[in-house]
Motif scaffolding. Structure first.
Motif, PDB file in Angstrom:
ATOM      1  N   VAL A  70      39.792  53.899  33.283  1.00 11.12           N
ATOM      2  CA  VAL A  70      40.593  52.945  32.514  1.00 11.12           C
ATOM      3  C   VAL A  70      39.690  51.839  31.993  1.00 11.12           C
ATOM      4  O   VAL A  70      39.773  51.434  30.834  1.00 11.12           O
ATOM      5  N   MET A  71      38.779  51.376  32.843  1.00 12.65           N
ATOM      6  CA  MET A  71      37.823  50.335  32.469  1.00 12.65           C
ATOM      7  C   MET A  71      36.813  50.185  33.596  1.00 12.65           C
ATOM      8  O   MET A  71      36.921  50.829  34.643  1.00 12.65           O
ATOM      9  N   THR A  72      35.838  49.327  33.387  1.00 10.77           N
ATOM     10  CA  THR A  72      34.944  48.907  34.461  1.00 10.77           C
ATOM     11  C   THR A  72      35.565  47.679  35.115  1.00 10.77           C
ATOM     12  O   THR A  72      35.830  46.672  34.451  1.00 10.77           O
ATOM     13  N   TYR A  73      35.818  47.777  36.416  1.00  7.09           N
ATOM     14  CA  TYR A  73      36.494  46.707  37.148  1.00  7.09           C
ATOM     15  C   TYR A  73      35.459  45.731  37.717  1.00  7.09           C
ATOM     16  O   TYR A  73      34.703  46.079  38.620  1.00  7.09           O
ATOM     17  N   ASN A  74      35.429  44.539  37.186  1.00 10.93           N
ATOM     18  CA  ASN A  74      34.500  43.508  37.637  1.00 10.93           C
ATOM     19  C   ASN A  74      35.307  42.400  38.308  1.00 10.93           C
ATOM     20  O   ASN A  74      35.994  41.627  37.642  1.00 10.93           O
ATOM     21  N   LYS A  75      35.255  42.358  39.639  1.00  6.82           N
ATOM     22  CA  LYS A  75      36.066  41.425  40.430  1.00  6.82           C
ATOM     23  C   LYS A  75      37.532  41.479  39.987  1.00  6.82           C
ATOM     24  O   LYS A  75      38.107  40.474  39.522  1.00  6.82           O
ATOM     25  N   PRO A  76      38.165  42.641  40.110  1.00  9.06           N
ATOM     26  CA  PRO A  76      39.533  42.804  39.596  1.00  9.06           C
ATOM     27  C   PRO A  76      40.598  42.054  40.376  1.00  9.06           C
ATOM     28  O   PRO A  76      41.681  41.787  39.852  1.00  9.06           O
ATOM     29  N   PHE A  77      40.295  41.715  41.644  1.00 11.01           N
ATOM     30  CA  PHE A  77      41.298  41.056  42.486  1.00 11.01           C
ATOM     31  C   PHE A  77      40.744  39.760  43.062  1.00 11.01           C
ATOM     32  O   PHE A  77      39.539  39.606  43.236  1.00 11.01           O
ATOM     33  N   SER A  78      41.664  38.862  43.384  1.00  7.44           N
ATOM     34  CA  SER A  78      41.310  37.651  44.128  1.00  7.44           C
ATOM     35  C   SER A  78      42.393  37.445  45.180  1.00  7.44           C
ATOM     36  O   SER A  78      43.361  38.209  45.255  1.00  7.44           O
ATOM     37  N   ALA A  79      42.260  36.396  45.980  1.00  4.52           N
ATOM     38  CA  ALA A  79      43.251  36.138  47.018  1.00  4.52           C
ATOM     39  C   ALA A  79      44.628  35.845  46.431  1.00  4.52           C
ATOM     40  O   ALA A  79      45.654  36.102  47.065  1.00  4.52           O
ATOM     41  N   THR A  80      44.661  35.337  45.195  1.00  2.00           N
ATOM     42  CA  THR A  80      45.934  34.955  44.579  1.00  2.00           C
ATOM     43  C   THR A  80      46.372  35.889  43.454  1.00  2.00           C
ATOM     44  O   THR A  80      47.456  35.721  42.900  1.00  2.00           O
ATOM     45  N   ASP A  81      45.540  36.869  43.108  1.00  2.00           N
ATOM     46  CA  ASP A  81      45.857  37.769  41.995  1.00  2.00           C
ATOM     47  C   ASP A  81      45.501  39.200  42.384  1.00  2.00           C
ATOM     48  O   ASP A  81      44.328  39.551  42.484  1.00  2.00           O
ATOM     49  N   HIS A  82      46.523  40.016  42.602  1.00  2.00           N
ATOM     50  CA  HIS A  82      46.321  41.409  43.014  1.00  2.00           C
ATOM     51  C   HIS A  82      46.625  42.385  41.889  1.00  2.00           C
ATOM     52  O   HIS A  82      46.928  43.554  42.137  1.00  2.00           O
ATOM     53  N   GLU A  83      46.546  41.916  40.645  1.00  2.00           N
ATOM     54  CA  GLU A  83      46.763  42.747  39.464  1.00  2.00           C
ATOM     55  C   GLU A  83      45.416  43.045  38.811  1.00  2.00           C
ATOM     56  O   GLU A  83      44.774  42.146  38.267  1.00  2.00           O
ATOM     57  N   ALA A  84      44.984  44.310  38.862  1.00  2.00           N
ATOM     58  CA  ALA A  84      43.698  44.662  38.253  1.00  2.00           C
ATOM     59  C   ALA A  84      43.781  44.670  36.730  1.00  2.00           C
ATOM     60  O   ALA A  84      42.807  44.365  36.045  1.00  2.00           O
ATOM     61  N   ILE A  85      44.946  45.041  36.208  1.00  2.00           N
ATOM     62  CA  ILE A  85      45.108  45.205  34.757  1.00  2.00           C
ATOM     63  C   ILE A  85      45.669  43.937  34.139  1.00  2.00           C
ATOM     64  O   ILE A  85      46.689  43.406  34.592  1.00  2.00           O
ATOM     65  N   LYS A  86      45.002  43.455  33.089  1.00  2.00           N
ATOM     66  CA  LYS A  86      45.472  42.295  32.333  1.00  2.00           C
ATOM     67  C   LYS A  86      45.861  42.748  30.925  1.00  2.00           C
ATOM     68  O   LYS A  86      45.568  43.871  30.513  1.00  2.00           O
ATOM     69  N   ALA A  87      46.493  41.868  30.183  1.00  2.00           N
ATOM     70  CA  ALA A  87      46.984  42.230  28.849  1.00  2.00           C
ATOM     71  C   ALA A  87      45.863  42.745  27.949  1.00  2.00           C
ATOM     72  O   ALA A  87      46.056  43.679  27.163  1.00  2.00           O
ATOM     73  N   LYS A  88      44.667  42.178  28.095  1.00  2.00           N
ATOM     74  CA  LYS A  88      43.543  42.579  27.239  1.00  2.00           C
ATOM     75  C   LYS A  88      43.073  44.003  27.514  1.00  2.00           C
ATOM     76  O   LYS A  88      42.346  44.592  26.711  1.00  2.00           O
ATOM     77  N   ASP A  89      43.506  44.563  28.652  1.00  2.00           N
ATOM     78  CA  ASP A  89      43.080  45.913  29.029  1.00  2.00           C
ATOM     79  C   ASP A  89      44.043  46.991  28.535  1.00  2.00           C
ATOM     80  O   ASP A  89      43.822  48.179  28.778  1.00  2.00           O
ATOM     81  N   VAL A  90      45.111  46.588  27.866  1.00  2.00           N
ATOM     82  CA  VAL A  90      46.164  47.523  27.452  1.00  2.00           C
ATOM     83  C   VAL A  90      46.159  47.649  25.932  1.00  2.00           C
ATOM     84  O   VAL A  90      45.993  46.659  25.216  1.00  2.00           O
ATOM     85  N   VAL A  91      46.340  48.866  25.440  1.00  2.00           N
ATOM     86  CA  VAL A  91      46.364  49.131  23.997  1.00  2.00           C
ATOM     87  C   VAL A  91      47.701  49.776  23.637  1.00  2.00           C
ATOM     88  O   VAL A  91      48.485  50.150  24.514  1.00  2.00           O
ATOM     89  N   MET A  92      47.952  49.906  22.359  1.00  2.00           N
ATOM     90  CA  MET A  92      49.176  50.570  21.907  1.00  2.00           C
ATOM     91  C   MET A  92      48.874  52.018  21.530  1.00  2.00           C
ATOM     92  O   MET A  92      47.888  52.305  20.846  1.00  2.00           O
ATOM     93  N   GLY A  93      49.744  52.917  21.990  1.00  2.00           N
ATOM     94  CA  GLY A  93      49.634  54.328  21.639  1.00  2.00           C
ATOM     95  C   GLY A  93      50.821  54.751  20.803  1.00  2.00           C
ATOM     96  O   GLY A  93      51.860  54.078  20.769  1.00  2.00           O
ATOM     97  N   VAL A  94      50.700  55.879  20.125  1.00  2.00           N
ATOM     98  CA  VAL A  94      51.776  56.412  19.305  1.00  2.00           C
ATOM     99  C   VAL A  94      51.791  57.931  19.414  1.00  2.00           C
ATOM    100  O   VAL A  94      50.736  58.570  19.490  1.00  2.00           O
ATOM    101  N   VAL A  95      52.981  58.516  19.475  1.00  2.00           N
ATOM    102  CA  VAL A  95      53.111  59.975  19.539  1.00  2.00           C
ATOM    103  C   VAL A  95      52.991  60.545  18.130  1.00  2.00           C
ATOM    104  O   VAL A  95      53.726  60.153  17.222  1.00  2.00           O
TER     105      VAL A  95
END
Length: 394
Positions: free
Chosen positions: A351-376
Motif C-alpha cells: 500500500v505504501m512505505t510505512y514510516n512511523k505509522p503509529f504513535s501512542a495517540t494515533d493508531h491509524e496507519a492510513i491517512k487521507a493522503k494515502d488514499v486515491v480514487m478508483g473507478v470501475v
C-alpha cells in the motif's frame, strides 16, 4: 538406546530440513471466509498467508516461525466474539490480524484490549474502531485500512465539489458498517451545506432495491452515494438500470469488490470509490511483485484478486506486526504495543512505505493522503486519476 538415538537423529534432521526455528509465533487471522463478505475475507487471509510465507522463508522473526491460526467469523458478531476468546485463551496468540466487518470488530476486539494483546484491523473501516476504548491507559487496537472518516469526505468531495452534484441520495445497509458510514457521509456533506434529499437503508441479502431507488429518483437525486458491500451494491446498480435511471454511483471502497463488479456487469461501470490499493499494470515494482506472487500462489478467477484492497492490507499487516516483534525482541503484548507505537525503521509495504505509522495517540496507519480514487471500467478497477498510480511514502 540405539532406537532412541535414531529417533532423535531423525527428528533433528527433520527440524533442520524444515528450518531450525527457535519457537513458533502464533498469530490469529479472523475474517469471513464464507458468505457475502467472503471475497474480502479470503483475499485478506491469502494476503496474510503470502506475507507469512515470505517472512518464514527468509528465516522468520528473530529466528522464530510465524504460525497462522485462521478462523472463519462468518461476518457474525457472536461468532467473532467466540473466536476472539478461543484465540486468546486456548491458542495463546500473540496478536490477531483481520476483522473485515465493523460490527464484528466492535463486538470482539474488547477481549484483546482486556488481554493486552494487539489486534490489527486490516480491512474494517468504521471510524470508531481505534477509538472504542478512549479511557484506557493503553490502546491495543490498530488499523492499516482507510477509516470511514477518511473515505466519507472523499466521497462527498467527488460528488459535490468535483462534479457539482448537490441533490444527494444515500443508500446504506442496516449493519454497523452501513449506518456508521452513513453518519460519516452526513457529516462530510454538511461541510458543503448539503442535506441528502433521500436516505434509504436495506438489509444484507436484499435483492430488490426498487422501493429505495424510486424514493431517491422521485426526490430528484442526481447522484447515489453508497455504504454497503458487494452483493447489495450490485443490486443497486442493476436496479438503477432496470428503472432506466442512470445516475453516478459513488461510495465506499467496497465498490471495488468482485461480488459487486461481477454481478453488476456493465451496470457497474463508472462506479467510483476511495482505494488504498488498485490491481493495475500501471504500478510500482513492489506492487507488481506482490500481485504476481499472489496470482501464482492463489490463482484467482481471470487473474483478478477478488478484493485487492483486502489482500494488500492483509499482506502489509503481517510485515508491520513482524517489524514490531523484531524490534521488541519479544512476543509480550505490552512490548509489541510499545514497538508498534515507535517503529524505528520504515516498513516497505505494498500500500505504501510505512514510516512511523503509529504513535501512542494515533493508531491509524492510513491517512487521507494515502488514499486515491478508483473507478470501475470494463470489469476492472482503474485509477480515476493516472497520477495516483505511484504510491506515496508515509
Amino acid at each position: 538406546m540405539n532406537i532412541r538415538r535414531h529417533i532423535f537423529a531423525v527428528a533433528a534432521a527433520t527440524l533442520f530440513a524444515t528450518g531450525a526455528y527457535a519457537a513458533d509465533i502464533k498469530v490469529g487471522v479472523t475474517g469471513p471466509y464464507t458468505g457475502g463478505s467472503s471475497s474480502m475475507g479470503v483475499s485478506m487471509r491469502d494476503g496474510v498467508r503470502l506475507a507469512a510465507k515470505e517472512i518464514n522463508a527468509a528465516g522468520g522473526v528473530n529466528g522464530n516461525k510465524i504460525v497462522l491460526v485462521e478462523r472463519d467469523d462468518e461476518a457474525k458478531n457472536e461468532r467473532g466474539v467466540q473466536i476472539a476468546q478461543e484465540l486468546i485463551n486456548n491458542e495463546k496468540v500473540v496478536a490477531t490480524l483481520g476483522f473485515i466487518n465493523t460490527g464484528v470488530s466492535l463486538a470482539s476486539q474488547r477481549f484483546y484490549q482486556d488481554a493486552k494483546i494487539p489486534v490489527f484491523n486490516n480491512v474494517a473501516t468504521g471510524s470508531l474502531i481505534t477509538h472504542q476504548f478512549p479511557n484506557a491507559a493503553e490502546n491495543y487496537i490498530f488499523r492499516n485500512a482507510a477509516a470511514d472518516n477518511i473515505q466519507a469526505p472523499m466521497i462527498a468531495k467527488e460528488a459535490v465539489e468535483k462534479r457539482g452534484l448537490k441533490k444527494v441520495a444515500i443508500l446504506a445497509d442496516s449493519t454497523n458498517y452501513g449506518q456508521l458510514g452513513r453518519e460519516d457521509l452526513e457529516k462530510a456533506l454538511k461541510t458543503y451545506g448539503v442535506t441528502p434529499v433521500a436516505e434509504e437503508k436495506f438489509n444484507l441479502g436484499d435483492v430488490d432495491m426498487t422501493s429505495q431507488l424510486l424514493k431517491a429518483k422521485n426526490a430528484g437525486a442526481d447522484v447515489v452515494l453508497t455504504y454497503a458491500i458487494g452483493p447489495e451494491l450490485a443490486q443497486i446498480a442493476n436496479g438503477m438500470a432496470k428503472l432506466g435511471w442512470k445516475k453516478p454511483m459513488i461510495g465506499s471502497w467496497t465498490l471495488s469488490m468482485a461480488s459487486f463488479i461481477d454481478t453488476a456487469g456493465k451496470n457497474g461501470d463508472g462506479a467510483t470509490m476511495p482505494e488504498t490499493f488498485i490491481q493495475s499494470p500501471a504500478t510500482t515494482p513492489k506492487r507488481k511483485a506482490f500481485v504476481d506472487a499472489y496470482l501464482k500462489e492463489f490463482k484467482p478467477k481471470n487473474g483478478v484478486i477478488a478484493s485487492p484492497v483486502s489482500a494488500a492490507q492483509g499482506y502489509d499487516s503481517v510485515y508491520l506486526l513482524a517489524a514490531a516483534i523484531k524490534q521488541a525482541n519479544s512476543t509480550e503484548g505490552p512490548k509489541i504495543l510499545a514497538a508498534l507505537q515507535g517503529l524505528n525503521a520504515p516498513v516497505d509495504g505494498v500500500v505504501m512505505t510505512y514510516n512511523k505509522p503509529f504513535s501512542a495517540t494515533d493508531h491509524e496507519a492510513i491517512k487521507a493522503k494515502d488514499v486515491v480514487m478508483g473507478v470501475v471500467e470494463g470489469g476492472r478497477v482503474q485509477f480515476l486519476n493516472a497520477e495516483d498510480a505511484t504510491p506515496k511514502k508515509k
